[in-house]
Design an enzyme around this catalytic site. Structure first.
Site, PDB file in Angstrom:
ATOM      1  N   ASP A   1       0.821  -1.210   0.000  1.00 34.08           N
ATOM      2  CA  ASP A   1       0.000   0.000   0.000  1.00 34.08           C
ATOM      3  C   ASP A   1       0.860   1.267   0.000  1.00 34.08           C
ATOM      4  O   ASP A   1       0.780   2.080   0.925  1.00 34.08           O
ATOM      5  CB  ASP A   1      -0.939  -0.044   1.232  1.00 34.08           C
ATOM      6  CG  ASP A   1      -1.754  -1.329   1.275  1.00 34.08           C
ATOM      7  OD1 ASP A   1      -2.891  -1.328   0.809  1.00 34.08           O
ATOM      8  OD2 ASP A   1      -1.204  -2.366   1.725  1.00 34.08           O
TER       9      ASP A   1
ATOM     10  N   HIS B   1     -10.375  -2.462   7.369  1.00 37.24           N
ATOM     11  CA  HIS B   1     -11.217  -3.359   6.559  1.00 37.24           C
ATOM     12  C   HIS B   1     -11.581  -4.645   7.285  1.00 37.24           C
ATOM     13  O   HIS B   1     -12.554  -5.301   6.930  1.00 37.24           O
ATOM     14  CB  HIS B   1     -10.515  -3.718   5.246  1.00 37.24           C
ATOM     15  CG  HIS B   1     -10.267  -2.544   4.352  1.00 37.24           C
ATOM     16  ND1 HIS B   1      -9.044  -1.919   4.270  1.00 37.24           N
ATOM     17  CD2 HIS B   1     -11.080  -1.869   3.516  1.00 37.24           C
ATOM     18  CE1 HIS B   1      -9.113  -0.909   3.411  1.00 37.24           C
ATOM     19  NE2 HIS B   1     -10.334  -0.856   2.941  1.00 37.24           N
TER      20      HIS B   1
ATOM     21  N   HIS C   1      -3.433  -4.216   2.359  1.00 38.05           N
ATOM     22  CA  HIS C   1      -4.826  -3.737   2.333  1.00 38.05           C
ATOM     23  C   HIS C   1      -5.159  -2.845   3.519  1.00 38.05           C
ATOM     24  O   HIS C   1      -5.595  -1.724   3.319  1.00 38.05           O
ATOM     25  CB  HIS C   1      -5.805  -4.905   2.229  1.00 38.05           C
ATOM     26  CG  HIS C   1      -7.189  -4.483   1.809  1.00 38.05           C
ATOM     27  ND1 HIS C   1      -7.427  -3.619   0.769  1.00 38.05           N
ATOM     28  CD2 HIS C   1      -8.419  -4.816   2.298  1.00 38.05           C
ATOM     29  CE1 HIS C   1      -8.746  -3.445   0.626  1.00 38.05           C
ATOM     30  NE2 HIS C   1      -9.359  -4.149   1.536  1.00 38.05           N
ATOM     31  N   ASP C   2      -5.051  -3.336   4.736  1.00 38.27           N
ATOM     32  CA  ASP C   2      -5.184  -2.433   5.875  1.00 38.27           C
ATOM     33  C   ASP C   2      -3.845  -1.739   6.067  1.00 38.27           C
ATOM     34  O   ASP C   2      -2.794  -2.397   6.086  1.00 38.27           O
ATOM     35  CB  ASP C   2      -5.601  -3.202   7.136  1.00 38.27           C
ATOM     36  CG  ASP C   2      -7.119  -3.280   7.250  1.00 38.27           C
ATOM     37  OD1 ASP C   2      -7.789  -2.345   6.751  1.00 38.27           O
ATOM     38  OD2 ASP C   2      -7.631  -4.260   7.819  1.00 38.27           O
ATOM     39  N   HIS C   3      -3.889  -0.412   6.198  1.00 42.10           N
ATOM     40  CA  HIS C   3      -2.655   0.391   6.211  1.00 42.10           C
ATOM     41  C   HIS C   3      -2.034   0.401   7.603  1.00 42.10           C
ATOM     42  O   HIS C   3      -1.956   1.428   8.264  1.00 42.10           O
ATOM     43  CB  HIS C   3      -2.951   1.817   5.729  1.00 42.10           C
ATOM     44  CG  HIS C   3      -3.457   1.844   4.316  1.00 42.10           C
ATOM     45  ND1 HIS C   3      -3.847   2.991   3.684  1.00 42.10           N
ATOM     46  CD2 HIS C   3      -3.624   0.845   3.420  1.00 42.10           C
ATOM     47  CE1 HIS C   3      -4.234   2.705   2.447  1.00 42.10           C
ATOM     48  NE2 HIS C   3      -4.127   1.404   2.270  1.00 42.10           N
TER      49      HIS C   3
ATOM     50  N   HIS D   1      -3.162  -9.607  -1.422  1.00 45.04           N
ATOM     51  CA  HIS D   1      -3.359  -8.211  -0.999  1.00 45.04           C
ATOM     52  C   HIS D   1      -4.291  -8.109   0.213  1.00 45.04           C
ATOM     53  O   HIS D   1      -3.998  -7.411   1.176  1.00 45.04           O
ATOM     54  CB  HIS D   1      -3.918  -7.382  -2.162  1.00 45.04           C
ATOM     55  CG  HIS D   1      -4.232  -5.974  -1.757  1.00 45.04           C
ATOM     56  ND1 HIS D   1      -3.255  -5.094  -1.350  1.00 45.04           N
ATOM     57  CD2 HIS D   1      -5.413  -5.303  -1.628  1.00 45.04           C
ATOM     58  CE1 HIS D   1      -3.816  -3.932  -1.019  1.00 45.04           C
ATOM     59  NE2 HIS D   1      -5.124  -4.044  -1.169  1.00 45.04           N
TER      60      HIS D   1
ATOM     61  N   TYR E   1      -1.367   4.554  -6.121  1.00 49.35           N
ATOM     62  CA  TYR E   1      -2.600   5.251  -5.720  1.00 49.35           C
ATOM     63  C   TYR E   1      -2.878   6.402  -6.665  1.00 49.35           C
ATOM     64  O   TYR E   1      -1.939   6.922  -7.266  1.00 49.35           O
ATOM     65  CB  TYR E   1      -2.464   5.774  -4.283  1.00 49.35           C
ATOM     66  CG  TYR E   1      -2.613   4.665  -3.278  1.00 49.35           C
ATOM     67  CD1 TYR E   1      -3.881   4.172  -2.956  1.00 49.35           C
ATOM     68  CD2 TYR E   1      -1.504   4.080  -2.682  1.00 49.35           C
ATOM     69  CE1 TYR E   1      -4.032   3.137  -2.040  1.00 49.35           C
ATOM     70  CE2 TYR E   1      -1.658   3.050  -1.765  1.00 49.35           C
ATOM     71  CZ  TYR E   1      -2.922   2.583  -1.446  1.00 49.35           C
ATOM     72  OH  TYR E   1      -3.078   1.561  -0.547  1.00 49.35           O
TER      73      TYR E   1
ATOM     74  N   ASN F   1      -6.686  -3.873  -4.791  1.00 48.27           N
ATOM     75  CA  ASN F   1      -7.944  -3.366  -5.353  1.00 48.27           C
ATOM     76  C   ASN F   1      -7.758  -2.011  -6.030  1.00 48.27           C
ATOM     77  O   ASN F   1      -8.380  -1.740  -7.060  1.00 48.27           O
ATOM     78  CB  ASN F   1      -9.036  -3.301  -4.279  1.00 48.27           C
ATOM     79  CG  ASN F   1      -8.599  -2.608  -3.011  1.00 48.27           C
ATOM     80  OD1 ASN F   1      -7.544  -2.932  -2.459  1.00 48.27           O
ATOM     81  ND2 ASN F   1      -9.379  -1.646  -2.542  1.00 48.27           N
TER      82      ASN F   1
ATOM     83  N   ASP G   1      -1.666  -2.740  -3.900  1.00 50.45           N
ATOM     84  CA  ASP G   1      -1.969  -1.313  -3.892  1.00 50.45           C
ATOM     85  C   ASP G   1      -0.644  -0.596  -4.129  1.00 50.45           C
ATOM     86  O   ASP G   1      -0.149   0.171  -3.303  1.00 50.45           O
ATOM     87  CB  ASP G   1      -2.670  -0.847  -2.609  1.00 50.45           C
ATOM     88  CG  ASP G   1      -4.183  -1.058  -2.693  1.00 50.45           C
ATOM     89  OD1 ASP G   1      -4.646  -1.637  -3.706  1.00 50.45           O
ATOM     90  OD2 ASP G   1      -4.896  -0.644  -1.769  1.00 50.45           O
TER      91      ASP G   1
END
Ligand code: NAG
Length: 337
Positions: A56, A229, A255-257, A220, A92, A127, A89
Site C-alpha cells: 500500500d 477493513h 490492504h489495511d494500512h 493483498h 494510488y 484493489n 496497492d
C-alpha cells in the site's frame, strides 16, 4: 501362500497405479489445471533467505512513503536481503493509467533508491491497482523500464527452503463487483466464477505438490485483520480451508494500512499484515474476537523476514526504523513435510 499383509500391499499398489493413471489422464485430457507460473530465486550460500515486505505504498513519496523507503534501504542493507515483496496497492489512487504512466517511476523507481533495494521485487495487485489499467502492471514493458519489477496476478516463487504462492485476492471480494463508485479493470478476470475456482484449484495443487520446508501465501487482502477493513469473509470461506489443509506457515497481506501479527488458534498459520508503505493512521483499530492478536500498529512501516531450514524470524519496523515487534518460529529439522 499369500498372506493378508502381502495381499493388502498388493491392493495398495494397484490402487496407487490406478491413481497415477488417473492423474496422467487428467493432465492430458483436462488441461484446466493450468499450473501457476513458477519462478526460482536462489538462497544464500549459508542456507538462509532474507527479504522485506511492504504494501500500500505508491504515492510519489508522500505520506512518509520516502521515509519508509529510506528505512527499508537501511534494514535491507543490514539483512543483506535477497528480494522485496509488495503486497499490492502499488499505485494510488487508481493504479497506473498505462505502461507509460509516469507514476511508475515517480512512485517506484525514484522512491526505492537505496542500494540494498536494487533487488528483484515480487508484487501482486491490490484493489486500487484494479481501478486503473491492471494489465499494464503485468506488462514486460515495465520490467524494461525498471528491471526490479515483477507483478503478476498469481504465481509461485520457489526458493528451495520456502515456496511462496502469490494469490490475486481482489477478484474474490464481492463488493467490488457491485460498487457503483469505482470502475474496475476486470479484463482477464471475467467470467469471475471460473477465474476464482481455477485459481483455488491452482493454489491447492501447488501447495499439495510442494515439498519445501516452509509454505508462505501472499495476497493483498487480509484473511484476519483488526484494522479498518477487517477480515475478508470471501477468503475465510474459500481460500483459508486450503491453506489450513496444506499446513501453510504464513499468510502475508496488505490492504489495511497498518502492521499486524495474528496467530491462528486452530492451525499452523501466522497472519501478517504489512500495509504501512505510505498513508496510515486510520485510527480505527478494532479488537475483534478472531484468533490471537499478538501485535498491531496503526502507523507506517514495513516487515523483514529471515528464514533458514529451521527458523523463520520476522520483525516490524516503524517510519524511523525502530523495531516494534519481533517473532521467531522454529521448525524441526526432520519433521514430515
Ligand atoms: C510521518 O511520520 C512522522 C513520524 O512518525 C509523523 O509524525 C507524521 O505524522 C507522519 N506523516 C503522515 C502523513 O502520516
Amino acid at each position: 501362500m499369500v498372506t493378508m499383509a502381502s495381499m493388502a500391499s498388493h491392493f495398495r499398489t494397484r490402487a496407487m497405479d490406478l491413481r497415477c493413471l488417473a492423474v496422467v489422464f487428467c493432465a492430458v485430457l483436462v488441461p484446466s489445471f493450468a499450473e501457476l507460473q513458477r519462478f526460482e530465486h536462489p538462497i544464500k550460500s549459508d542456507g538462509s533467505l532474507s527479504f522485506l515486505v511492504v504494501g500500500d505504498w505508491g504515492r510519489k513519496g508522500l505520506y512518509n512513503q520516502s521515509e519508509v523507503a529510506f528505512q527499508m534501504g537501511r534494514i535491507g542493507e543490514r539483512l543483506d536481503i535477497d528480494f522485496v515483496i509488495s503486497t499490492g496497492d502499488n499505485f494510488y489512487d487508481n493504479g497506473l493509467k498505462g505502461v507509460y504512466d509516469p507514476a511508475f517511476r515517480e512512485s517506484f523507481t525514484k522512491v526505492y533508491t537505496a542500494k540494498s533495494l536494487q533487488k528483484q521485487w515480487y508484487s501482486v495487485l491490490g484493489n486500487h491497482d484494479y481501478r486503473g489499467d491492471a494489465v499494464a502492471q503485468l506488462s514486460p514493458i515495465l520490467r524494461k523500464i525498471d528491471k526490479r519489477w515483477l507483478c503478476l496476478r498469481s504465481f509461485i516463487l520457489d526458493t528451495e527452503i520456502v515456496e511462496f504462492i502469490f494469490v490475486d485476492t481482489t477478484p474474490f471480494v464481492d463488493s467490488y463487483f457491485v460498487e457503483p463508485d469505482h470502475v474496475y479493470d476486470w479484463r482477464g478476470v471475467e467470467p469471475r466464477r471460473t477465474y476464482v475456482s481455477h485459481l483455488l484449484e491452482d493454489v491447492e495443487l501447488a501447495l499439495r505438490k510442494s515439498t519445501a520446508k516452509w509454505k508462505i501465501v501472499v495476497g493483498h487482502h487480509a484473511i484476519r485483520s483488526v484494522g479498518h477493513h477487517g477480515d475478508t469473509p470471501e477468503l475465510i470461506k474459500y481460500l483459508l480451508p486450503i491453506l489450513k489443509a496444506n499446513n501453510v506457515d504464513l499468510y502475508i497481506n496488505g490492504h489495511d494500512h497498518c502492521l499486524e501479527h495474528i496467530t491462528s488458534l486452530d492451525s499452523s498459520i501466522q497472519y501478517l499484515t504489512s500495509g504501512g508503505g505510505s498513508k496510515a493512521w486510520r485510527g480505527d483499530i478494532e479488537h475483534r474476537d478472531n484468533d490471537a492478536l499478538k501485535f498491531v500498529y496503526d502507523g507506517q512501516g514495513f516487515m523483514s523476514m529471515k528464514m533458514t531450514q529451521t527458523s523463520a524470524a520476522f520483525a516490524f519496523y516503524d517510519v524511523v526504523g525502530k523495531v516494534l515487534h519481533k517473532w521467531k518460529i522454529p521448525k524441526q529439522l526432520h519433521s514430515a513435510v
